[in-house]
Scaffold this motif. Structure first.
Motif, PDB file in Angstrom:
ATOM      1  N   ASP A 160       0.830  -1.205   0.000  1.00 34.95           N
ATOM      2  CA  ASP A 160       0.000   0.000   0.000  1.00 34.95           C
ATOM      3  C   ASP A 160       0.869   1.261   0.000  1.00 34.95           C
ATOM      4  N   ASN A 161       1.894   1.272   0.839  1.00 34.87           N
ATOM      5  CA  ASN A 161       2.834   2.400   0.866  1.00 34.87           C
ATOM      6  C   ASN A 161       3.571   2.518  -0.456  1.00 34.87           C
ATOM      7  N   ALA A 162       4.041   1.362  -0.963  1.00 33.68           N
ATOM      8  CA  ALA A 162       4.807   1.374  -2.213  1.00 33.68           C
ATOM      9  C   ALA A 162       3.974   2.001  -3.332  1.00 33.68           C
ATOM     10  N   ARG A 164       1.354   4.014  -2.909  1.00 33.95           N
ATOM     11  CA  ARG A 164       1.044   5.398  -2.558  1.00 33.95           C
ATOM     12  C   ARG A 164       2.211   6.347  -2.850  1.00 33.95           C
ATOM     13  N   TYR A 165       3.433   5.892  -2.580  1.00 37.34           N
ATOM     14  CA  TYR A 165       4.567   6.798  -2.713  1.00 37.34           C
ATOM     15  C   TYR A 165       5.355   6.607  -4.012  1.00 37.34           C
ATOM     16  N   THR A 166       4.778   5.858  -4.953  1.00 34.28           N
ATOM     17  CA  THR A 166       5.431   5.682  -6.252  1.00 34.28           C
ATOM     18  C   THR A 166       4.603   6.359  -7.339  1.00 34.28           C
ATOM     19  N   SER A 189      10.589  -3.736  -3.156  1.00 30.74           N
ATOM     20  CA  SER A 189      11.192  -2.451  -3.504  1.00 30.74           C
ATOM     21  C   SER A 189      10.346  -1.692  -4.509  1.00 30.74           C
ATOM     22  N   ASP A 190      10.381  -0.389  -4.382  1.00 38.54           N
ATOM     23  CA  ASP A 190       9.620   0.456  -5.309  1.00 38.54           C
ATOM     24  C   ASP A 190      10.547   1.486  -5.942  1.00 38.54           C
ATOM     25  N   THR A 191      10.047   2.126  -6.995  1.00 33.01           N
ATOM     26  CA  THR A 191      10.829   3.176  -7.654  1.00 33.01           C
ATOM     27  C   THR A 191      10.221   4.538  -7.333  1.00 33.01           C
ATOM     28  N   GLY A 194      11.202   7.771  -2.375  1.00 32.20           N
ATOM     29  CA  GLY A 194      12.276   7.492  -1.431  1.00 32.20           C
ATOM     30  C   GLY A 194      12.126   8.230  -0.112  1.00 32.20           C
ATOM     31  N   ILE A 195      13.048   7.944   0.795  1.00 34.72           N
ATOM     32  CA  ILE A 195      13.012   8.526   2.135  1.00 34.72           C
ATOM     33  C   ILE A 195      14.410   9.062   2.437  1.00 34.72           C
ATOM     34  N   PRO A 196      14.525  10.299   2.930  1.00 36.36           N
ATOM     35  CA  PRO A 196      15.862  10.836   3.245  1.00 36.36           C
ATOM     36  C   PRO A 196      16.582   9.944   4.264  1.00 36.36           C
ATOM     37  N   PHE A 207       3.338   7.076  14.456  1.00 38.23           N
ATOM     38  CA  PHE A 207       3.027   8.407  13.925  1.00 38.23           C
ATOM     39  C   PHE A 207       4.187   9.091  13.215  1.00 38.23           C
ATOM     40  N   PHE A 208       5.251   8.348  12.939  1.00 35.30           N
ATOM     41  CA  PHE A 208       6.323   8.998  12.195  1.00 35.30           C
ATOM     42  C   PHE A 208       5.952   9.077  10.710  1.00 35.30           C
ATOM     43  N   ARG A 209       5.992  10.275  10.169  1.00 37.04           N
ATOM     44  CA  ARG A 209       5.782  10.475   8.734  1.00 37.04           C
ATOM     45  C   ARG A 209       6.875  11.388   8.215  1.00 37.04           C
ATOM     46  N   VAL A 210       7.339  11.111   7.009  1.00 34.53           N
ATOM     47  CA  VAL A 210       8.387  11.948   6.441  1.00 34.53           C
ATOM     48  C   VAL A 210       7.818  13.343   6.154  1.00 34.53           C
ATOM     49  N   ASP A 211       6.639  13.350   5.565  1.00 35.68           N
ATOM     50  CA  ASP A 211       6.019  14.617   5.195  1.00 35.68           C
ATOM     51  C   ASP A 211       4.652  14.674   5.880  1.00 35.68           C
ATOM     52  N   GLY A 219      -4.368  10.208   3.512  1.00 29.73           N
ATOM     53  CA  GLY A 219      -5.211   9.211   4.164  1.00 29.73           C
ATOM     54  C   GLY A 219      -4.528   8.251   5.111  1.00 29.73           C
ATOM     55  N   GLY A 220      -3.203   8.277   5.183  1.00 29.67           N
ATOM     56  CA  GLY A 220      -2.514   7.338   6.076  1.00 29.67           C
ATOM     57  C   GLY A 220      -2.676   7.726   7.538  1.00 29.67           C
ATOM     58  N   THR A 221      -2.647   6.726   8.414  1.00 35.92           N
ATOM     59  CA  THR A 221      -2.790   7.029   9.846  1.00 35.92           C
ATOM     60  C   THR A 221      -1.433   7.246  10.501  1.00 35.92           C
ATOM     61  N   GLY A 222      -0.354   6.844   9.815  1.00 37.33           N
ATOM     62  CA  GLY A 222       0.974   6.947  10.415  1.00 37.33           C
ATOM     63  C   GLY A 222       1.260   5.808  11.372  1.00 37.33           C
ATOM     64  N   LEU A 223       0.401   4.792  11.363  1.00 37.60           N
ATOM     65  CA  LEU A 223       0.602   3.649  12.266  1.00 37.60           C
ATOM     66  C   LEU A 223       0.895   2.354  11.518  1.00 37.60           C
ATOM     67  N   GLY A 224       0.767   2.404  10.185  1.00 40.10           N
ATOM     68  CA  GLY A 224       0.921   1.182   9.390  1.00 40.10           C
ATOM     69  C   GLY A 224       2.230   0.441   9.638  1.00 40.10           C
ATOM     70  N   LEU A 225       3.337   1.165   9.614  1.00 42.55           N
ATOM     71  CA  LEU A 225       4.628   0.487   9.777  1.00 42.55           C
ATOM     72  C   LEU A 225       4.891   0.082  11.227  1.00 42.55           C
ATOM     73  N   ALA A 226       4.318   0.833  12.175  1.00 41.75           N
ATOM     74  CA  ALA A 226       4.457   0.446  13.582  1.00 41.75           C
ATOM     75  C   ALA A 226       3.742  -0.892  13.815  1.00 41.75           C
ATOM     76  N   GLY A 248      13.918   5.416  -4.786  1.00 38.12           N
ATOM     77  CA  GLY A 248      13.001   4.379  -4.339  1.00 38.12           C
ATOM     78  C   GLY A 248      13.331   3.832  -2.966  1.00 38.12           C
ATOM     79  N   THR A 249      12.454   2.961  -2.505  1.00 40.31           N
ATOM     80  CA  THR A 249      12.560   2.414  -1.156  1.00 40.31           C
ATOM     81  C   THR A 249      12.508   0.894  -1.216  1.00 40.31           C
ATOM     82  N   THR A 250      13.274   0.264  -0.342  1.00 42.12           N
ATOM     83  CA  THR A 250      13.246  -1.192  -0.246  1.00 42.12           C
ATOM     84  C   THR A 250      12.958  -1.590   1.199  1.00 42.12           C
TER      85      THR A 250
HETATM   86  P1  ADP Z   1       1.255   6.178   6.652  1.00 37.50           P
HETATM   87  O1  ADP Z   1      -0.100   5.780   7.096  1.00 37.50           O
HETATM   88  O2  ADP Z   1       1.530   7.639   6.848  1.00 37.50           O
HETATM   89  O3  ADP Z   1       1.616   5.664   5.299  1.00 37.50           O
HETATM   90  P2  ADP Z   1       3.214   4.286   7.623  1.00 37.50           P
HETATM   91  O4  ADP Z   1       3.562   3.884   9.007  1.00 37.50           O
HETATM   92  O5  ADP Z   1       2.716   3.226   6.703  1.00 37.50           O
HETATM   93  O6  ADP Z   1       2.186   5.476   7.740  1.00 37.50           O
HETATM   94  O7  ADP Z   1       4.487   4.975   6.959  1.00 37.50           O
HETATM   95  C1  ADP Z   1       5.154   6.009   7.681  1.00 37.50           C
HETATM   96  C2  ADP Z   1       5.818   6.992   6.741  1.00 37.50           C
HETATM   97  O8  ADP Z   1       6.911   6.384   6.075  1.00 37.50           O
HETATM   98  C3  ADP Z   1       4.921   7.504   5.627  1.00 37.50           C
HETATM   99  O9  ADP Z   1       4.148   8.599   6.054  1.00 37.50           O
HETATM  100  C4  ADP Z   1       5.929   7.902   4.561  1.00 37.50           C
HETATM  101  O10 ADP Z   1       6.426   9.188   4.837  1.00 37.50           O
HETATM  102  C5  ADP Z   1       7.068   6.907   4.766  1.00 37.50           C
HETATM  103  N1  ADP Z   1       7.020   5.774   3.814  1.00 37.50           N
HETATM  104  C6  ADP Z   1       6.587   4.508   4.066  1.00 37.50           C
HETATM  105  N2  ADP Z   1       6.731   3.717   2.995  1.00 37.50           N
HETATM  106  C7  ADP Z   1       7.274   4.474   2.018  1.00 37.50           C
HETATM  107  C8  ADP Z   1       7.671   4.233   0.658  1.00 37.50           C
HETATM  108  N3  ADP Z   1       7.521   3.028   0.075  1.00 37.50           N
HETATM  109  N4  ADP Z   1       8.208   5.270  -0.031  1.00 37.50           N
HETATM  110  C9  ADP Z   1       8.359   6.490   0.535  1.00 37.50           C
HETATM  111  N5  ADP Z   1       8.009   6.783   1.803  1.00 37.50           N
HETATM  112  C10 ADP Z   1       7.472   5.800   2.551  1.00 37.50           C
END
Ligand code: ADP
Length: 264
Positions: A160-162, A164-166, A189-191, A194-196, A207-211, A219-226, A248-250
């Motif tokens: 879902d993230n891949a 959304r952010y591609t 991995s996606d193209t 990316g993430i700094p 709740f960590f989000r890059v932007d 629409g993200g909750t910021g909890l998916g990866l946690a 991109g991100t892997t």
């Molecule tokens: P969210 O609901 O905001 O997507 P996640 O916990 O799934 O929350 O992801 C946290 C943050 O990590 C995202 O807000 C985004 O900034 C960054 N992120 C996650 N996956 C990717 C990805 N494939 N490419 C770029 N940024 C990503």
């Protein structure tokens, strides 16, 4: 900056005890900080959509909204914000249940590649819509002892993230391989954007989000990866991220495997 630090005045047993005490006190203070920060984040995340719901409904109630058409628009916005709150409450509860290990995982032997393929099928329409290609390289022999729904949730969160952010025209590649006698590795991995580098260590924190502003509006909750991190942890696995901005991100997941065949 914890207040209970005791000065270490000797190198004997008492000194070592004082040192151990200080380490413990620091860990407790840090955990306390994290809890406070989490609570502050939760209330902020809930208050934002709530204030929109309140504001839009007040506008309707007070007759500020003149036409049927704009009333419809306001009701739609209320619905959007309420849905966001619903997702947030759902994810919060899910995370709390996982962290508290309230429901034990239903672990059974699973053909990992099958779970991946089943999950990916659901993404075909979204991939087509966004013109993102998906390629896979899955070893079909890998068996894991895992909770089907939870593993599906992990794949869902990452794919879902891949997506959304591609941007359109990109590619998502999924690879599953055995890395040694006891473990396998899933690489997604996606193209995308990316993430700094300096932000990578924070990925998977609640709740960590890059932007912040943008991802919230997407629409993200910021909890998916946690949640993902916790599920992997409960399967005795490891999760880490590699990324290059603009390239991109892997996401790499390592899980223990089961030896032998699946029972039919
Ligand atoms: P969210 O609901 O905001 O997507 P996640 O916990 O799934 O929350 O992801 C946290 C943050 O990590 C995202 O807000 C985004 O900034 C960054 N992120 C996650 N996956 C990717 C990805 N494939 N490419 C770029 N940024 C990503």
């Amino acid at each position: 900056d914890y207040k209970t630090e005791i000065p270490i005045c000797s190198n004997d047993e008492v000194g070592r005890l004082a040192k151990a005490f200080n380490i413990m006190a620091k860990a407790i203070a840090e955990e306390d900080m994290r809890k406070k920060e989490f609570l502050a984040n939760v209330s902020h995340e809930l208050r934002t959509p709530l204030s929109y719901v309140k504001g839009y409904s007040e506008a309707i109630l007070e007759g500020v909204v003149q036409t049927k058409q704009s009333e419809q628009k306001y009701v739609k916005l209320i619905h959007r914000e309420a849905s966001r709150m619903e997702r947030l409450v759902h994810d919060l509860l899910d995370l709390a249940q996982l962290e508290g290990e309230i429901y034990p995982l239903q672990k059974i032997p699973l053909a990992f590649s099958q779970v991946i393929e089943d999950t990916l099928e659901k993404y075909e329409p979204f991939l087509q819509e966004k013109n993102i290609s998906l390629t896979t390289e899955l070893n079909p022999e890998i068996i894991i002892e895992a909770d089907y729904d939870r593993i599906e949730q992990v794949i869902h969160n990452i794919v879902d993230n891949a997506i959304r952010y591609t941007p359109a025209g990109g590619n998502i590649h999924i690879q599953l391989e055995q890395i040694n006698e006891h473990d396998c590795r899933l690489i997604i991995s996606d193209t995308g954007k990316g993430i700094p580098k300096e932000k990578l260590p924070f990925l998977g924190e609640r709740f960590f989000r890059v932007d912040k502003a943008r991802t919230r509006s997407e629409g993200g909750t910021g909890l998916g990866l946690a949640i993902t991190k916790q599920i992997i942890h409960l399967h005795r696995g490891r999760l880490h991220f590699k990324s290059e901005e603009g390239k991109g991100t892997t996401v790499v997941i390592e899980l223990p495997t089961l030896n032998g065949e699946l029972e039919e």
